[in-house]
Design a protein around this motif. Structure first.
Motif, PDB file in Angstrom:
ATOM      1  N   UNK A  68      20.516  -5.612 -20.493  1.00  0.00           N
ATOM      2  CA  UNK A  68      19.382  -5.606 -19.560  1.00  0.00           C
ATOM      3  C   UNK A  68      19.864  -5.222 -18.165  1.00  0.00           C
ATOM      4  N   UNK A  69      20.996  -5.797 -17.754  1.00  0.00           N
ATOM      5  CA  UNK A  69      21.552  -5.512 -16.427  1.00  0.00           C
ATOM      6  C   UNK A  69      22.067  -4.077 -16.350  1.00  0.00           C
ATOM      7  N   UNK A  70      22.893  -3.685 -17.317  1.00  0.00           N
ATOM      8  CA  UNK A  70      23.536  -2.367 -17.286  1.00  0.00           C
ATOM      9  C   UNK A  70      22.539  -1.206 -17.400  1.00  0.00           C
ATOM     10  N   UNK A  71      21.486  -1.392 -18.168  1.00  0.00           N
ATOM     11  CA  UNK A  71      20.509  -0.321 -18.368  1.00  0.00           C
ATOM     12  C   UNK A  71      19.361  -0.386 -17.369  1.00  0.00           C
ATOM     13  N   UNK A  72      19.471  -1.299 -16.397  1.00  0.00           N
ATOM     14  CA  UNK A  72      18.421  -1.456 -15.376  1.00  0.00           C
ATOM     15  C   UNK A  72      17.040  -1.588 -15.993  1.00  0.00           C
ATOM     16  N   UNK A  73      16.945  -2.399 -17.030  1.00  0.00           N
ATOM     17  CA  UNK A  73      15.652  -2.633 -17.668  1.00  0.00           C
ATOM     18  C   UNK A  73      14.780  -3.450 -16.714  1.00  0.00           C
ATOM     19  N   UNK A  74      13.464  -3.260 -16.797  1.00  0.00           N
ATOM     20  CA  UNK A  74      12.541  -4.051 -15.991  1.00  0.00           C
ATOM     21  C   UNK A  74      12.458  -5.436 -16.611  1.00  0.00           C
ATOM     22  N   UNK A  75      12.859  -6.447 -15.853  1.00  0.00           N
ATOM     23  CA  UNK A  75      12.776  -7.786 -16.423  1.00  0.00           C
ATOM     24  C   UNK A  75      11.654  -8.568 -15.772  1.00  0.00           C
ATOM     25  N   UNK A  76      11.122  -9.530 -16.498  1.00  0.00           N
ATOM     26  CA  UNK A  76      11.671 -10.066 -17.735  1.00  0.00           C
ATOM     27  C   UNK A  76      11.494  -9.110 -18.924  1.00  0.00           C
ATOM     28  N   UNK A  77      12.477  -9.185 -19.817  1.00  0.00           N
ATOM     29  CA  UNK A  77      12.423  -8.450 -21.074  1.00  0.00           C
ATOM     30  C   UNK A  77      12.170  -9.496 -22.154  1.00  0.00           C
ATOM     31  N   UNK A  78      11.167  -9.284 -22.961  1.00  0.00           N
ATOM     32  CA  UNK A  78      10.802 -10.248 -23.988  1.00  0.00           C
ATOM     33  C   UNK A  78      11.193  -9.683 -25.347  1.00  0.00           C
ATOM     34  N   UNK A  79      11.945 -10.493 -26.110  1.00  0.00           N
ATOM     35  CA  UNK A  79      12.289 -10.103 -27.472  1.00  0.00           C
ATOM     36  C   UNK A  79      11.687 -11.106 -28.437  1.00  0.00           C
ATOM     37  N   UNK A  80      11.351 -10.617 -29.603  1.00  0.00           N
ATOM     38  CA  UNK A  80      10.842 -11.455 -30.685  1.00  0.00           C
ATOM     39  C   UNK A  80      11.714 -11.145 -31.887  1.00  0.00           C
ATOM     40  N   UNK A  81      12.456 -12.144 -32.323  1.00  0.00           N
ATOM     41  CA  UNK A  81      13.399 -11.948 -33.431  1.00  0.00           C
ATOM     42  C   UNK A  81      14.320 -10.755 -33.166  1.00  0.00           C
ATOM     43  N   UNK A  82      14.756 -10.604 -31.911  1.00  0.00           N
ATOM     44  CA  UNK A  82      15.713  -9.571 -31.546  1.00  0.00           C
ATOM     45  C   UNK A  82      15.126  -8.216 -31.196  1.00  0.00           C
TER      46      UNK A  82
END
Length: 110
Positions: A68-82
């Motif tokens: 999330x940090x390295x790819x500069x994803x917009x957070x929060x990032x929500x995952x469901x079962x990965x």
């Protein structure tokens, strides 16, 4: 419901620079928890909040937090079962649809 699923909200204390005027990760965590509990009562979802700058030692979670940090994803990032089901400003409809794939049954509100 086939099994209780795990939803992880990856975020940080500080709001994402590209996400100004959006709720914080903690606010999103609380909001999602309440919304999911209303839509799927008596069908528990294990919801966790992970600080991307101080993740737990669990390898899979620590690795994704780093991504999330390295790819500069917009957070929060929500995952469901990965699987990523939301980023930045998550959509409830998308999350509900994903939960239904795991056998969760929605209760319609009036």
């Amino acid at each position: 419901m086939e099994k209780q699923v795990e939803m992880i909200i990856y975020g940080a204390e500080i709001i994402c620079a590209s996400c100004v005027n959006l709720p914080s990760s903690k606010d999103t965590y609380e909001w999602l928890g309440a919304a999911v509990a209303r839509k799927f009562p008596n069908q528990p979802v294990n919801i966790r909040l992970v600080d991307i700058f101080n993740p737990p030692e669990e390898e899979e979670i620590k690795s994704f937090a780093q991504r999330v940090v390295e790819e500069d994803m917009f957070y929060p990032v929500i995952t469901l079962e990965g699987q990523v089901v939301g980023e930045g400003n998550p959509r409830l409809k998308t999350i509900y649809t994903e939960l239904e794939k795991y056998g969760y049954k929605a209760v319609e509100s009036f």
